[in-house]
Design a protein around this motif. Structure first.
Motif, mmCIF file in Angstrom:
data_model
loop_
_atom_site.group_PDB
_atom_site.id
_atom_site.type_symbol
_atom_site.label_atom_id
_atom_site.label_comp_id
_atom_site.label_asym_id
_atom_site.label_seq_id
_atom_site.Cartn_x
_atom_site.Cartn_y
_atom_site.Cartn_z
ATOM 1 N N ASN B 193 1.053 -1.100 -0.017
ATOM 2 C CA ASN B 193 0.143 0.013 0.016
ATOM 3 C C ASN B 193 0.768 1.202 0.115
ATOM 4 N N ARG B 194 1.816 1.331 0.748
ATOM 5 C CA ARG B 194 2.739 2.419 0.728
ATOM 6 C C ARG B 194 3.814 2.518 -0.250
ATOM 7 N N GLY B 195 4.116 1.021 -0.715
ATOM 8 C CA GLY B 195 5.115 0.991 -1.642
ATOM 9 C C GLY B 195 6.626 1.194 -0.930
ATOM 10 N N ALA B 241 10.941 8.077 0.214
ATOM 11 C CA ALA B 241 9.412 8.464 0.161
ATOM 12 C C ALA B 241 9.155 9.898 -0.097
ATOM 13 N N GLY B 242 8.359 10.178 -1.015
ATOM 14 C CA GLY B 242 7.996 11.603 -1.393
ATOM 15 C C GLY B 242 9.090 12.397 -2.308
ATOM 16 N N GLN B 243 10.041 11.506 -2.801
ATOM 17 C CA GLN B 243 10.979 12.082 -3.457
ATOM 18 C C GLN B 243 10.719 12.327 -5.005
ATOM 19 N N GLU B 251 9.937 7.037 -7.286
ATOM 20 C CA GLU B 251 10.630 6.430 -6.050
ATOM 21 C C GLU B 251 11.427 5.338 -6.218
ATOM 22 N N ALA B 252 10.855 4.188 -6.848
ATOM 23 C CA ALA B 252 11.329 3.003 -6.946
ATOM 24 C C ALA B 252 12.556 3.121 -7.819
ATOM 25 N N ILE B 253 12.400 4.145 -9.050
ATOM 26 C CA ILE B 253 13.490 4.114 -10.073
ATOM 27 C C ILE B 253 14.469 4.998 -9.432
#
Ligand SMILES: [Ca+2]
Ligand SMILES: [Ca+2]
Lengths: 521, 521
Positions: B193-195, B241-243, B251-253
């Protein structure tokens, strides 16, 4: 005290303070014509044909979300030089709704004397000002560059697009200062079938002379460099023939890149690189009518020149000032060509006019300067997307709201400015008013404007009132400029431009047929 | 004699000759999951979230026209490791036409023993071989990495996409070598949910250990690094988070980019940078089903993962080998993941198998090596776009011909893999056979596959017979591998993977229900 001074700079002294450390910089604005956002290697062009522009980008800042104030030449350029939207500075028509008026050679209007141009203010403040390339702010005598703040001009008042013979309408003249020196397709040869001309080389040579003379005279300079070889019919010199997999447009762009590289080299070799700010951009997005090999690339963006979609108005944006602006920056703030007015004034230490609304802001406030903290990302920048007299869309932060869309022209489906793209209810072939149910995109997540937010989504419901309020406030404060692009007259064409006598190039002037211009799109 | 030797190198001595100058290089292949062509800053991503990958690109070659052999995970990875198209190596299904079979945990098949894998040949030739990350070539015992040439493995046999509880189907196990060490959503937490998950950090640590140990043992190594955090449900560690303005996928990338940077730093700090070739790519294009914040970007390319359009199969392609491969190269040749098989063998001095058709070629033949002339641009490279058992398209040089198109799934219009894009007669929601009137694009001019060439154009008429002949020859020589993705059986799921006893994580195995798999798209 000295320590405090240094601390002040490190902890965020004002930009002005840091600028005061050096003399006023030279300013070079390079504005391409119809070059798309996706035509730069640094913006992901598949062919990577712009190594010099990419290097310029690495030496400073890439603005990814950089917008023109109009989706075509004349109003975009007028907005750059005035820092104001076309509906304020008069570069629009209200002959019909949402029409892309510009300055063809039968246009009666031009840049009004009441408008204050960057060139005028810089000239007054002591800069040597030069325009090398296309003007496009009107070509009747009172509208020409030397009447509006330029000390020097080499180039044409209009685009090299049509006419191609002098029989029915005169070919476009090329000027050096007050006088024409010849005409396109005559003294200035362009082989538009092969896409060949040496004219970009001529412009480069004149830019070189202007820079060299300014340096020799120890005068700070403002060079507005505006080649138009990437506007259809595109051209380049023979050296670039066959060099691009995408044909003539690629060749034109490779030559423009080479020219940018030449200018960068000159600035370096003259030892003025740290006293010279260079900005690179384009006046509007790549076109998508006519042969593909005449069309620039808008990368992932929707639609093309002439539209209020991002493909029409998001353009390359690069700023470089080695020694003052930190290299390798990417800036995602909403920014654009109108900011170049305000930025230029700040660089020259000239106050921004306070008697009128100026839409531009100082780009240096957005970027990291040497010995300064990086400014916070702005997520609240706003841009208004006008086509003619009509507000089509507003971008605010990461969101873009369309209130009025049109992808085409009135008379012919051939003139469809979203060729090959189709977003239902968005790339509308007829003018469509969405104000009762605006289309909203999260441009941050969906830069291609493919996926309108569902009306019932929380994101849509949150953004709609925010942007509607921005529009209401904008419209309340809007004082429309007198429209300059309403009237046309064949007698104002370039039959007998200044200097034609010396060349024996005067043509007989026909009687006036002053009337409203017809704008098809 | 010595002079002649040097001259030979300068004038174009063979690549082999130059490779013989040094010991066999370490090989690091970094393969991302569902990362799109447009997710890299160097490919024009608007957010520029990949400074480390972009630096890797500048240190070597960007391949702009780099293709996967399949539009989804399993067949793409099998093709990379075998250098062969999925229809040859068996990673397809013929249960139904044009279906994207892969290896979910109820799949019976996997990589056949008859196939020769890059890992097997490198291991045999003396390389230390490691897989850190997702496998996806089958998970029954005989198919696991340690049976197919890897000395070391840390990671999961399948994607972390579903299931999310052990009640109906077991969660996917994570292995270190022969034994499972836990399961996703249990011992390996992922907050979908939050990743959020730290698993990419775990993979990085294991990659570090593998590299460090190989260097300590003075053994050349092959590291296949395959994190899958950019596959939905995407995740990153809390630090990101939030970047990103585009949410979780960004964010994952960013974390993957940071990880790539970490590995580059390690290679530098170990002093092996000139003895290590690094390749970066992705297994298929960005997806476009589900929430946008789970979807990568394909930049200007058409459609997404699962399709034979360029958005499905054109992927990031970067190769870096400082000291041997010249930096700052861009290569527009048709190339791709299958080339990594052949390239790896060349690097290791291992002959390419001659008893079967190998589709890959040596990438080093395309790029400029130090002290070598730049090879000629190849304009004749060919790529076959398969979806399952069906050839959808062929690219040859600058042209791409579609003979069979399908943009969706059989049961639900929600599964439409060209979301937000529509090219009439091309992004067809039903399977459409174009063989009687193929759709041809000039990809050089029109990388977005927006503007099919008119059938009557000279360009179309010239290209059609050329590509039709290529297809005929391809099909004549094609020996279909036995399809491995036809049968499914719930009893082969991860109920009781090796090592489950030690952890007390074995689940009861249900009776077999062996049957043809159902593939919806
Ligand atoms: Ca223009
Ligand atoms: Ca994948």
């Amino acid at each position: 005290m000295r320590l405090w001074g240094v601390m002040g700079l490190i902890l965020g002294g004002s930009v002005e303070a840091s600028l005061n450390r050096k003399t006023r910089p030279n300013i070079i604005y390079m504005l391409m014509d119809d070059m798309g956002w996706g035509d730069l290697g640094v913006n992901g062009n598949l062919h990577r044909e712009t190594p010099n522009i990419d290097e310029l980008a690495r030496s400073g800042v890439v603005f990814t979300d950089f917008y023109s104030a109009a989706p075509l030449c004349s109003p975009s350029r007028a907005s750059l030089l005035t820092g104001r939207l076309p509906v304020r500075n008069g570069f629009y028509t209200d002959n019909a709704k949402m029409r892309n008026g510009y300055t063809p050679q039968n246009i009666v209007g031009g840049i009004a004397d009441e408008e204050i141009l960057l060139s005028e203010l810089l000239q007054k403040s002591g800069y040597r000002t030069g325009l090398v390339g296309k003007w496009h702010l009107g070509h009747r005598e009172q509208y020409l560059p030397l009447k509006h703040g330029f000390d020097y001009w080499f180039g044409a008042p209009n685009c090299h697009f049509g006419p191609y013979d002098d029989k029915h309408t005169p070919n476009i003249p090329v000027f050096e200062n007050e006088d024409m020196i010849g005409r396109y397709y005559e003294e200035i040869p362009i082989d538009r079938n092969r896409g060949r001309s040496n004219f970009t080389n001529n412009l480069r040579d004149k830019a070189f002379e202007f820079i060299q003379k300014s340096v020799d005279d120890q005068q700070p300079f403002f060079l507005f460099f505006t080649p138009d070889s990437s506007h259809a019919p595109v051209y380049s010199s023979l050296a670039f023939a066959g060099q691009s997999r995408r044909g003539k447009i690629g060749e034109a762009i490779m030559e423009l890149d080479w020219t940018v590289g030449n200018i960068m080299e000159l600035v370096k070799s003259l030892g003025i690189i740290e006293e010279t700010i260079i900005v690179f951009s384009s006046d509007n997005g790549g076109a998508c009518v006519g042969p593909v090999e005449q069309c620039g690339s808008n990368g992932p963006l929707l639609c093309c020149k002439q539209t209020t979609f991002d493909g029409g108005m998001r353009v390359p944006g690069i700023l470089s000032w080695p020694g003052t602006v930190e290299p390798n920056q990417v800036n995602n703030d909403v920014s654009g060509l109108m900011d170049l007015f305000t930025t230029g004034l700040h660089l020259a230490g000239v106050p921004v006019p306070e008697d009128r609304i100026i839409d531009g802001k100082n780009l240096l406030d957005l970027v990291k300067l040497k010995n300064h903290r990086k400014p916070r990302d702005s997520t609240t920048g706003t841009h208004f997307f006008y086509r003619g007299d009509t507000l089509g869309a507003v971008r605010h932060g990461d969101y873009k709201m369309h209130v009025y869309t049109w992808s085409g022209a009135t008379t012919s489906s051939q003139w469809h400015f979203c060729r090959g793209q189709n977003v239902p209810n968005v790339t509308t072939e007829a003018q469509t008013d969405h104000s009762m149910a605006p289309v909203i995109y999260n441009i941050g997540q969906d830069p291609s404007e493919k996926l309108p937010l569902p009306v019932k989504s929380a994101e849509y419901q949150q953004q709609r009132p925010i942007i509607e309020k921005i529009i209401a406030e904008h419209q309340k404060s809007l004082v429309l400029g007198k429209p300059q692009l309403n009237y046309c007259d064949d007698s104002v064409m370039h039959w007998a431009p200044p200097g034609c006598e010396k060349l024996g190039k005067c043509l007989p002037i026909p009687p006036s047929n002053y009337a409203k211009c017809y704008w098809d799109h």
